[in-house]
Design a protein around this motif. Structure first.
Motif, PDB file in Angstrom:
ATOM      1  N   SER A  44     -25.913   7.437 -78.268  1.00 37.94           N
ATOM      2  CA  SER A  44     -26.889   6.730 -79.109  1.00 37.94           C
ATOM      3  C   SER A  44     -26.715   5.225 -78.984  1.00 37.94           C
ATOM      4  O   SER A  44     -27.698   4.471 -78.916  1.00 37.94           O
ATOM      5  N   THR A  45     -25.458   4.785 -78.946  1.00 40.73           N
ATOM      6  CA  THR A  45     -25.173   3.357 -78.774  1.00 40.73           C
ATOM      7  C   THR A  45     -25.665   2.866 -77.421  1.00 40.73           C
ATOM      8  O   THR A  45     -26.210   1.761 -77.299  1.00 40.73           O
ATOM      9  N   LYS A  52     -29.424   2.542 -77.533  1.00 38.60           N
ATOM     10  CA  LYS A  52     -29.768   1.385 -78.370  1.00 38.60           C
ATOM     11  C   LYS A  52     -29.566   0.085 -77.603  1.00 38.60           C
ATOM     12  O   LYS A  52     -30.381  -0.842 -77.690  1.00 38.60           O
ATOM     13  N   LYS A  93     -32.406  -0.446 -75.218  1.00 46.43           N
ATOM     14  CA  LYS A  93     -33.631  -0.845 -75.916  1.00 46.43           C
ATOM     15  C   LYS A  93     -33.539  -2.282 -76.419  1.00 46.43           C
ATOM     16  O   LYS A  93     -34.499  -3.052 -76.301  1.00 46.43           O
ATOM     17  N   ASP A  94     -32.388  -2.639 -76.982  1.00 46.83           N
ATOM     18  CA  ASP A  94     -32.224  -3.981 -77.548  1.00 46.83           C
ATOM     19  C   ASP A  94     -32.300  -5.065 -76.474  1.00 46.83           C
ATOM     20  O   ASP A  94     -32.747  -6.187 -76.748  1.00 46.83           O
TER      21      ASP A  94
END
Length: 201
Positions: free
Chosen positions: A4-5, A8, A11-12
């Motif tokens: 998940s990290t 993320k 995406k970030d």
């Protein structure tokens, strides 16, 4: 959870190459070391999430290094379930007719290796023909010459051929598919990304 990290982070820092390019290379190393094998077997959503962020990164991308790094990641996703597998194979088929010969050649090489690594990517009756096309085709020849062989691979993998669509930009008819655009006032078979077309129109 680490996955998940990872998603993320992608995406970030979308389109931030100083982060994304090393990130793609790191993901490829994790794939090579079997870090995501259990997730593939569990039908985890990570495979689709990773496909989506990688697809977003290469859309309208003209950076050969990022494109080449994405090929490794896409091939690593071939171990995931059917819904991810079909999307990844379709993307790899697009790469086989990419404007950069190096992208076409590397895609063929990496897909060939994946065929030997992962089971059930293609029907057993079609395996020899797929391997033959991937290994014997000179993928650095003009796109017009390799496209019929790419289309044959689409049939063997049972994935749709990349669709060419038409739209209008001003007074010009523009032929495009989901990745590349082509204008009728450019040299035949010269493919441009959308940013270049808007600048030239």
């Amino acid at each position: 959870m680490f996955t998940s990290t990872l998603i993320k982070m992608m995406k970030d820092y979308k389109k931030v190459d100083r982060v994304i390019l090393p990130g793609l290379k790191m993901i490829e190393q994790l794939q090579c070391n079997g870090c995501f094998t259990n997730l593939a077997e569990e039908n985890h959503h990570f495979g689709m999430d990773l496909y989506v962020v990688c697809k977003e990164e290469i859309t309208q991308c003209g950076d050969p290094q990022k494109l080449l790094a994405s090929i490794d990641v896409f091939c690593g996703l071939l171990q995931f379930t059917e819904c991810v597998l079909k999307k990844v194979l379709t993307q790899l088929m697009i790469f086989l007719c990419h404007k950069y010969p190096k992208v076409r050649k590397m895609t063929a090489n990496k897909l060939y290796e994946a065929m030997l690594t992962y089971d059930d990517l293609v029907a057993e009756d079609n395996l020899d023909e797929v391997l033959s096309i991937l290994s014997e085709t000179q993928w650095d020849k003009p796109v017009s010459e390799v496209k019929p062989l790419r289309n044959k691979l689409c049939e063997l993998f049972h994935v749709p051929k990349p669709v060419t669509k038409i739209m209008m930009l001003g007074d010009h008819s523009v032929i495009y598919n989901e990745v590349w655009f082509q204008t009728d006032f450019e040299a035949q078979n010269t493919e441009l990304d959308v940013v270049q077309i808007w600048e030239r129109c």
